[in-house]
Design an enzyme around this catalytic site. Structure first.
Site, mmCIF file in Angstrom:
data_model
loop_
_atom_site.group_PDB
_atom_site.id
_atom_site.type_symbol
_atom_site.label_atom_id
_atom_site.label_comp_id
_atom_site.label_asym_id
_atom_site.label_seq_id
_atom_site.Cartn_x
_atom_site.Cartn_y
_atom_site.Cartn_z
ATOM 1 N N GLU A 78 53.635 -4.994 -45.381
ATOM 2 C CA GLU A 78 54.110 -4.023 -44.401
ATOM 3 C C GLU A 78 53.390 -2.678 -44.575
ATOM 4 O O GLU A 78 53.279 -1.900 -43.629
ATOM 5 C CB GLU A 78 55.630 -3.840 -44.532
ATOM 6 C CG GLU A 78 56.328 -3.686 -43.208
ATOM 7 C CD GLU A 78 57.839 -3.826 -43.288
ATOM 8 O OE1 GLU A 78 58.395 -4.667 -42.569
ATOM 9 O OE2 GLU A 78 58.477 -3.107 -44.075
ATOM 10 N N HIS A 92 51.326 -27.920 -58.359
ATOM 11 C CA HIS A 92 51.486 -29.272 -57.829
ATOM 12 C C HIS A 92 51.632 -29.268 -56.306
ATOM 13 O O HIS A 92 52.052 -30.251 -55.717
ATOM 14 C CB HIS A 92 52.694 -29.946 -58.495
ATOM 15 C CG HIS A 92 52.502 -30.115 -59.975
ATOM 16 N ND1 HIS A 92 52.197 -31.306 -60.567
ATOM 17 C CD2 HIS A 92 52.519 -29.196 -60.969
ATOM 18 C CE1 HIS A 92 52.056 -31.137 -61.874
ATOM 19 N NE2 HIS A 92 52.245 -29.858 -62.139
ATOM 20 N N LYS A 147 60.978 -6.583 -32.159
ATOM 21 C CA LYS A 147 62.349 -6.115 -31.887
ATOM 22 C C LYS A 147 62.514 -5.801 -30.404
ATOM 23 O O LYS A 147 63.504 -6.199 -29.788
ATOM 24 C CB LYS A 147 62.638 -4.846 -32.700
ATOM 25 C CG LYS A 147 62.800 -5.078 -34.180
ATOM 26 C CD LYS A 147 63.276 -3.792 -34.841
ATOM 27 C CE LYS A 147 63.157 -3.862 -36.337
ATOM 28 N NZ LYS A 147 63.313 -2.563 -36.971
#
Ligand code: PA5
Length: 427
Positions: free
Chosen positions: A278, A299, A414
């Site tokens: 961010e 793995h 948003k």
């Protein structure tokens, strides 16, 4: 305190060449003249924090621990990740504390929210709602639902006593509600943004409720603040880390994989990803921060890291001394063939996994590795580490000529979501 090993970076890092830039940026951080300079409060916070509020946090944590079995923290992003990662890093994944800390408000998933509310139905819980803006949808929706449950269980008066609000000192819907309903409140300072707020009440109250010593956390951050207030790139490990990331980015690396060998640090990787992602991901620039827990992820992602598209470098966080150790005993039947490890500590086996992986990734895979080592994981060292990463992040972003403290890109989703939801005033 923190050791930085730059001998596995494949490309030799020309630290000297950054001398002047680092000096100039360090001055801009100290004088608060860089981009986003309104949000540099965290740089002196370990010295300047509100001592009265700090004592109130400790007292409130004691009250919560004495009266409730669970503290439900409602928050997202910087109002969530710091507390969660600190509690897991310090207490492990199976804590034995009387008062549990659990999290909500970090998702809009009806499945998750239902599960938490259902779990809380017959529990004695308090709420810490955390939001700087006081208007974040995920947090507000979860808080409304939690509040309704709490009121239906204990009535409005007792519910208001069990709600703790951490928010702006004057602005926002949450501040207004807290004042109106009389919730005990804590302040998120104006000049500290969410992802730099773990050492404020945002992180401190839940961390203290989880039984961790927040005085030691602040002491570690304070020592890091003093140690890294040093403009000399040749002696400042925090700025060496920032410069190394920047240099590797300029060598065509686009991903930084933050790696630990401790499952209880997985959330630390999430905090790291938010801090760097961010702060730096703007203007079509920045490294993509990713994280992995080894040997678990050897793995899975291990294959890609070793031999896939060569787009990443690794930053490994090692801890010198584990908090607990286990000795592998000899077995008379040796059916599993493990007697060659008899008498060895499990931490030694983990360390050999690290050394083997380091040489496989660096020598064979040609993946640059930065190795950071802390003496141990406790409150002091974690406070120090938080500050190390935050300061390095500011330096890294400024090297890219980016404002580390805003997040304009986050607003776009948003607005689209609000439009779809028909939020009043959104076109
Ligand atoms: O780092 C940030 O600023 C963000 O991640 C915020 O912390 C996050 O969006 C939550 O915001 P608020 O505390 O206003 O609810």
């Amino acid at each position: 305190m923190i050791k930085i090993d730059l001998t596995h970076t494949i490309n030799k890092i020309p630290l000297e060449a950054y001398k002047q830039d680092v000096k100039t940026i360090n001055k801009a951080i100290n004088n608060k003249t860089g981009l986003g300079n309104d949000f540099l409060g965290w740089t002196s916070w370990p010295k300047d924090y509100d001592k009265e509020e700090f004592e109130r946090i400790i007292k409130t944590a004691e009250v919560i621990k004495a009266n409730y079995d669970i503290l439900v923290v409602a928050g997202i992003g910087g109002s969530y990740l710091g507390a969660r990662c600190a509690i897991e890093a310090l207490n492990g994944l199976f804590p034995t504390n009387k008062t549990k800390v659990i999290f909500i408000g970090n998702t809009l998933s009806s499945n998750y929210v239902h599960q938490v509310l259902n779990y809380l139905k017959d529990k004695n819980f308090a709420i810490n709602v955390i939001s700087k803006s006081g208007t974040t949808t995920e947090t507000s929706v979860a808080f409304r639902l939690l509040k309704e449950l709490l009121i239906s269980k204990v009535g409005e008066e007792a519910a208001c006593k069990a709600i703790y609000a951490t928010t702006d000192k004057a602005r926002g819907a949450l501040k207004q509600e807290a004042s109106q309903k009389g919730y005990e409140s804590f302040v998120i300072p104006d000049d500290i943004g969410g992802r730099y707020s773990v050492l404020t009440a945002v992180g401190l109250l839940p961390i203290a409720v989880a039984g961790c010593d927040i005085r030691k956390l602040m002491a570690g951050a304070y020592d890091a603040m003093i140690e890294f207030d040093n403009e000399d790139i040749m002696t400042n490990s925090c700025y060496q880390y920032a410069v190394t990331r920047h240099y590797l980015y300029n060598c065509e690396k686009s991903v930084e994989m933050f790696v630990t060998y401790e499952p209880q640090f997985t959330q630390l990787g999430e905090w790291f990803k938010q801090l760097y992602g961010e702060s730096e991901g703007k203007d079509q620039k920045g490294l993509l921060p990713d994280s992995a827990t080894f040997s678990t992820d050897l793995h899975s992602l291990g294959q890609f890291i070793q031999s896939g598209t060569p787009l990443l470098f690794e930053t490994i966080l090692m801890i010198d001394e584990p908090n607990y150790d286990i000795t592998i005993e000899s077995d008379k039947n040796n059916l599993d063939g493990l007697n060659y490890l008899a008498g060895k500590k499990l931490s030694y086996v983990n360390k050999m996994a690290f050394e083997g992986t380091l040489s496989a990734h660096v020598e064979d895979g040609k993946i640059p590795n930065i190795v950071l080592t802390l003496p141990k994981m406790d409150e002091y060292n974690l406070g120090y580490l938080f500050f190390f990463f935050m300061k390095a992040c500011a330096m890294s972003a400024y090297l890219l000529k980016i404002n580390p403290f805003n997040q304009p890109g986050v607003e776009i989703y948003k607005q689209r979501m609000f439009k779809l939801l028909g939020k009043p005033g959104v076109k």
